[in-house]
Write a protein that holds these residues in place. Sequence first.
Motif, short mmCIF file in Angstrom:
data_model
loop_
_atom_site.label_atom_id
_atom_site.label_comp_id
_atom_site.label_asym_id
_atom_site.label_seq_id
_atom_site.Cartn_x
_atom_site.Cartn_y
_atom_site.Cartn_z
N ARG A 23 55.06 6.60 17.17
CA ARG A 23 56.45 6.24 16.84
C ARG A 23 57.24 6.15 18.14
O ARG A 23 57.02 6.94 19.06
CB ARG A 23 57.08 7.27 15.91
CG ARG A 23 58.49 6.88 15.42
CD ARG A 23 59.20 8.06 14.80
NE ARG A 23 58.50 8.58 13.64
CZ ARG A 23 58.75 9.78 13.12
NH1 ARG A 23 59.63 10.58 13.68
NH2 ARG A 23 58.09 10.18 12.05
N GLY A 24 58.16 5.21 18.17
CA GLY A 24 59.06 5.09 19.31
C GLY A 24 58.49 4.22 20.41
O GLY A 24 57.33 3.81 20.39
N PRO A 25 59.32 3.91 21.44
CA PRO A 25 58.86 3.05 22.54
C PRO A 25 57.82 3.75 23.41
O PRO A 25 57.86 4.96 23.60
CB PRO A 25 60.16 2.79 23.33
CG PRO A 25 61.03 3.96 23.01
CD PRO A 25 60.72 4.34 21.59
N ILE A 26 56.89 2.96 23.92
CA ILE A 26 55.86 3.49 24.82
C ILE A 26 56.49 3.81 26.18
O ILE A 26 57.23 3.01 26.74
CB ILE A 26 54.71 2.49 24.98
CG1 ILE A 26 53.97 2.32 23.63
CG2 ILE A 26 53.74 2.92 26.06
CD1 ILE A 26 52.87 1.28 23.67
N ASP A 27 56.17 4.99 26.71
CA ASP A 27 56.68 5.42 28.02
C ASP A 27 55.48 5.69 28.93
O ASP A 27 54.95 6.80 28.96
CB ASP A 27 57.53 6.68 27.86
CG ASP A 27 58.10 7.15 29.19
OD1 ASP A 27 57.95 6.42 30.19
OD2 ASP A 27 58.69 8.26 29.22
N PRO A 28 55.03 4.69 29.71
CA PRO A 28 53.84 4.88 30.56
C PRO A 28 54.01 5.99 31.59
O PRO A 28 53.02 6.60 32.01
CB PRO A 28 53.67 3.52 31.23
CG PRO A 28 54.43 2.55 30.38
CD PRO A 28 55.58 3.34 29.81
N THR A 29 55.24 6.27 32.01
CA THR A 29 55.44 7.30 33.02
C THR A 29 55.12 8.69 32.49
O THR A 29 54.85 9.61 33.26
CB THR A 29 56.89 7.28 33.53
OG1 THR A 29 57.78 7.58 32.43
CG2 THR A 29 57.24 5.93 34.10
N ALA A 30 55.16 8.85 31.16
CA ALA A 30 54.88 10.16 30.56
C ALA A 30 53.39 10.37 30.30
O ALA A 30 52.97 11.48 30.03
CB ALA A 30 55.66 10.32 29.25
#
Length: 491
Positions: A23-30
């Motif tokens: 769920r939610g936008p993908i955050d590659p930095t995390a």
Amino acid sequence: MSLIALLLSLAIAHGQGSVVWLRGPIDPTATEGLVDIPVEDIVEHEDWTKADSAAIDTLAAEFEAVQPLVQQFDGELEIMARLQQALAEVHVIRGNEDRALVFDALVFQGFAVKRYFQDALATDLAAEAYRVRLGEATVVAPWVDAVALDPDREVTAEDIAEEPERRAFADTRAHLLVAPRATVSFDPLPRTALASVDGRLVTWEQDGSLRSHVLPGRHRIALWQGKKIIARDDLWLEPDATHTFHRRPTPEEVDGLAWQLTMGAKSVRLEPVVVEALYPLEPPIYLAVAGETDPWLYQVEGSFAVDTVEPEPVIPEPPPEPEPKDWPVAFHALGGVAWMFDGNFYRSNEDEGAPRAFATSHAAPPIVGLALTATVVTAEVGVGLDAAVPSGRWHHLDTAGGELRLRLHPYLSVGPADLPVRFTVGALLPWHAAVGIRGCLELREGVMLTGAWVQGIGVSRPSSQGPPVPAHLAVIGITSSLGIPLPSSGS
């Protein structure tokens, strides 16, 4: 770098892994070092499409267009090729109408195959795409698919105009009807889902399983939620074959899993359908749910999703020193109605003509009461007085002081301070000792619904009225309570 990203970089330094964002936008930095996978890649999203509608429309148009080709020289070759291409694009059959169209097209294509190749069907290289082996026999493949699609339907002269080909179809159908059936079984379905094979709903077996037994040939499988297709399959089954339909998680199931992960549980059990959908991904596999700052991140370990962040050690604080407390004292006032039985009502009024009846010995008087209670350690003790005044004609006692209607119940009470039950001992004047039980239900602060039962034990009475008799008193009413503050020990 966030704490989660740091932990991940240490955990997966030895190899590449996968993270599915539920769920939610993908955050590659995390999730540095992992392959980010959108949730759409693991959920079912195969509803009826424009391509499916176009495939049905194309098949209908082609079936009508190739009808006249039977009159042309070698027109059978064009019939075979055009219908083969149109049939290959039909991957879902929704019901009777679609099934009838596909059946008619297969029968007509098979007619063209048989008419063109005749006895060379088993040997001609050009017939390779239109034949199939069943046991020792080589048969027309479109006819096999037609019979598998609708085993109960027989052809007529309207379906196959020429008698030799009609007989050949009948022989193929008879051969298939005695062939070992194939089996399509289904994984556990979502609660609201239905399964269909070739447009027919699959019903539950007596043993609780969901299976469909079909003839060898091509079959189209679909899972439905309402009018929406959530999964599909299109396959050719050999005689006696078994095929298990493995679905992927539905969006609703994934949403439910994402909600569980955001609740902060240390680990969450995964449904088998989720485990199977994740199995092909590159390990280690993680599940992520976007948060306001860092995502919730869980690692998949077997059938569980386990929180990746180790909790900070918690050093318990020493318990505070208990403070001395004053004994709380409360004053209570009761108002209600009672039900009273006393055999002395009849005995006292027998000479005046009191009937020996239920109404003589039973009364329903109003009742009021006062009580004072105090909490001592873990018990509550108290003293109280109830007063009832029966008003019936025969509801008085003949005492030395005259006719007595006022019935007093003085009592002492005791019970656990944390339970709404008290036991009482006292008297039911003028002639009974009394034991009883009282209970209350808090309606709001300071107001309680109170019920009581008092058992009167006859201990004395005028000798002229015979031996003592028992009495009973049941009470229901409303109690209002008021706490009384006491000076603290330190003041």
